[in-house]
Motif scaffolding. Structure first.
Motif, PDB file in Angstrom:
ATOM      1  N   THR A  96       0.843  -1.200   0.000  1.00 62.60           N
ATOM      2  CA  THR A  96       0.000   0.000   0.000  1.00 62.60           C
ATOM      3  C   THR A  96       0.874   1.243   0.000  1.00 62.60           C
ATOM      4  N   GLN A  97       0.492   2.213  -0.819  1.00 61.51           N
ATOM      5  CA  GLN A  97       1.225   3.463  -0.954  1.00 61.51           C
ATOM      6  C   GLN A  97       0.375   4.612  -0.431  1.00 61.51           C
ATOM      7  N   VAL A  98       0.988   5.506   0.354  1.00 62.31           N
ATOM      8  CA  VAL A  98       0.302   6.683   0.880  1.00 62.31           C
ATOM      9  C   VAL A  98       1.010   7.924   0.351  1.00 62.31           C
ATOM     10  N   ASN A  99       0.287   8.754  -0.411  1.00 67.59           N
ATOM     11  CA  ASN A  99       0.854   9.960  -1.011  1.00 67.59           C
ATOM     12  C   ASN A  99       0.579  11.186  -0.154  1.00 67.59           C
ATOM     13  N   SER A 100       1.563  12.065  -0.053  1.00 64.44           N
ATOM     14  CA  SER A 100       1.325  13.391   0.532  1.00 64.44           C
ATOM     15  C   SER A 100       2.227  14.394  -0.167  1.00 64.44           C
TER      16      SER A 100
END
Length: 371
Positions: free
Chosen positions: A351-355
Motif C-alpha cells: 500500500t502506498q500513501v501519497n502526501s
C-alpha cells in the motif's frame, strides 16, 4: 526493517475507528459556516473537530493521539529511548490569530509542541518539530524510521497536528470562484479544497521489539522540487514515488492500493493522476486508488499520517474505502482505478500513501502486512 507498532488519529468524525467507519459508509464530515462567515471568507464549510475552538486545541489533540498510540504500543519512555517527531503545516497559527484578535499577550513558549509532547509522554528523550506544509506527517515518519534504523532511538513516534485558521481559509477563498461546500477529490466538477482539523500518531519500532506489529514500514520516499510556491509538479511527485520504491526494493507494479493526496483542486488531482500513470500504470500496475479529504477535509500537516492510519486499517481488514464526494471522475483519471460508492475487498498487500505539499515538499510511504 522497522514495524509500525501503533497508530491512531483524530478527525471531525472522532478517533481512528470512527473515522474508518465514516469512510467506509461514504459519509462527509463537512459542516457549513454561517452565511456571514461564508460571505466574508468566500468559503462555505469546514471539517471541524467538535469543541475545537479554544486556544491550544492543536496541542491538545496532539496529546490525545500521542497518549493513545504509546499506550497501544506499550511504550515506556522511562525504560526506552523514545524520540518524538512532530509534523505540522500551520503549527500554532490559530493561537496567534486568537491572541491578535483579542489583543491579549502572546505567550511565546506556547508556540511549539514541546511542552505538549512532554506532558503526554514524560521521560521522552528528544522532540523534533518539522513544519513541512501538507506533507509534514510523511516527513516526520521518514525521520522516525531513520532514527530507529540508525539505532538512535529504541522507539520513535511520528506525530502530527493542525487546526483550521482564519488566514488559511481566507487564502482558499481568494482563489475560489465561489464558496466550496465540500471536497470532491478527482471529481470532474470539483470546486476546491476545504480545511479539516486533524491529529495523528504512529509508533515506529524495530522488528525485534516485543509488542504489536500492525505493518512493516518499508520506506518513505522524499523529494523537494521547489518548482513553484504552491503549484504541484508531476516530476517531484514521481521522484518521491520512485524513491520510496527504490528504498523498499519493490516494483511499482506490486502496489495494490494507493491512498492518494487527492485535494479536490484544479492542479493537484490531474497532476497526481499523471504521476500514478507515469510510475505505477506504466509498470503494468493497476492499484485501487482512494482519497480521504472528501470525508475529513484537508488536515494539512496531519494528512499523511491520517492516510497511514487508514491504510493500516485497510491492511488489517482487507478493504479499501471509497472516495467520498466522487461523482464523475475527471478526464485525467482515465485508467486510474478509483474506489467509488462502496469499499472494495483487497487482501493485505503493498500500500502506498501519497502526501504532497506547497513548495514541492513531497512524501510517499510504502507499507505491507507484518510477517
Amino acid at each position: 526493517m522497522p514495524v509500525i507498532a501503533a497508530s491512531t488519529q483524530l478527525t471531525c468524525f472522532g478517533d481512528g475507528s470512527r473515522t474508518w467507519d465514516a469512510l467506509t459508509q461514504g459519509r462527509c464530515g463537512a459542516r457549513p459556516f454561517d452565511p456571514t462567515t461564508a460571505a466574508r471568507l468566500n468559503v462555505g464549510a469546514g471539517y471541524p473537530i467538535a469543541g475545537g475552538s479554544d486556544p491550544g486545541r492543536a496541542a491538545g489533540w496532539l496529546v490525545t493521539v500521542l497518549r493513545a498510540a504509546v499506550a497501544q504500543a506499550g511504550v515506556d519512555a522511562h525504560r526506552e529511548r523514545v524520540v518524538v517527531v512532530v509534523g505540522t503545516g500551520l503549527r500554532q497559527l490559530a493561537d496567534v490569530e486568537h491572541w491578535a484578535l483579542t489583543a491579549t499577550p502572546c505567550p511565546v513558549d506556547k508556540l511549539h509542541f514541546g511542552s505538549a509532547v512532554r506532558a503526554a509522554l514524560p521521560g521522552v528523550r528528544d522532540i523534533v518539530t518539522l513544519a513541512n506544509a501538507c506533507s509534514a506527517g510523511g516527513h516526520a515518519l521518514a525521520m522516525a524510521q531513520d532514527l530507529v534504523d540508525a539505532g538512535e532511538a529504541d522507539v520513535a513516534v511520528a506525530a502530527a497536528a493542525d487546526t483550521t485558521t482564519l488566514s488559511m481559509q481566507a487564502m482558499i477563498g481568494r482563489v475560489a470562484d465561489r464558496p466550496t461546500e465540500r471536497v470532491r477529490p478527482f471529481d470532474r466538477d470539483r470546486t476546491g479544497v476545504l480545511l479539516g482539523d486533524g491529529a495523528a500518531a504512529v509508533v515506529v519500532a524495530p522488528a525485534g521489539r516485543a509488542g504489536p506489529r500492525l505493518a512493516r514500514l518499508l520506506a518513505t520516499g522524499l523529494s523537494c522540487d521547489a518548482v513553484h510556491e504552491t503549484a504541484p509538479d508531476v516530476g517531484g511527485m514521481t521522484r518521491a514515488m520512485r524513491d520510496a520504491l527504490h528504498r523498499a526494493d519493490r516494483e511499482a507494479r506490486d502496489v495494490r492500493v494507493v491512498v492518494a493526496h487527492g485535494t479536490g483542486t484544479a492542479l493537484n488531482d490531474p497532476a497526481e493522476c499523471r504521476a500514478i500513470h507515469e510510475v505505477i500504470l506504466a509498470d503494468r500496475g493497476d492499484p485501487w486508488v482512494t482519497a480521504l479529504k472528501g470525508a475529513i477535509g484537508h488536515t494539512s500537516g496531519a494528512a499523511a499520517l491520517c492516510g497511514v492510519d487508514v491504510a493500516l486499517r485497510g491492511l488489517r481488514v482487507g478493504a479499501v474505502p471509497p472516495v467520498v464526494g466522487l461523482g464523475v471522475p475527471l478526464a485525467e483519471a482515465d485508467g486510474v482505478r478509483l474506489v467509488r460508492d462502496r469499499p472494495v475487498a483487497v487482501p493485505g498487500s503493498l500500500t502506498q500513501v501519497n502526501s504532497f505539499g506547497f513548495g514541492g515538499v513531497n512524501a510517499v510511504t510504502l507499507l505491507e502486512p507484518a510477517c
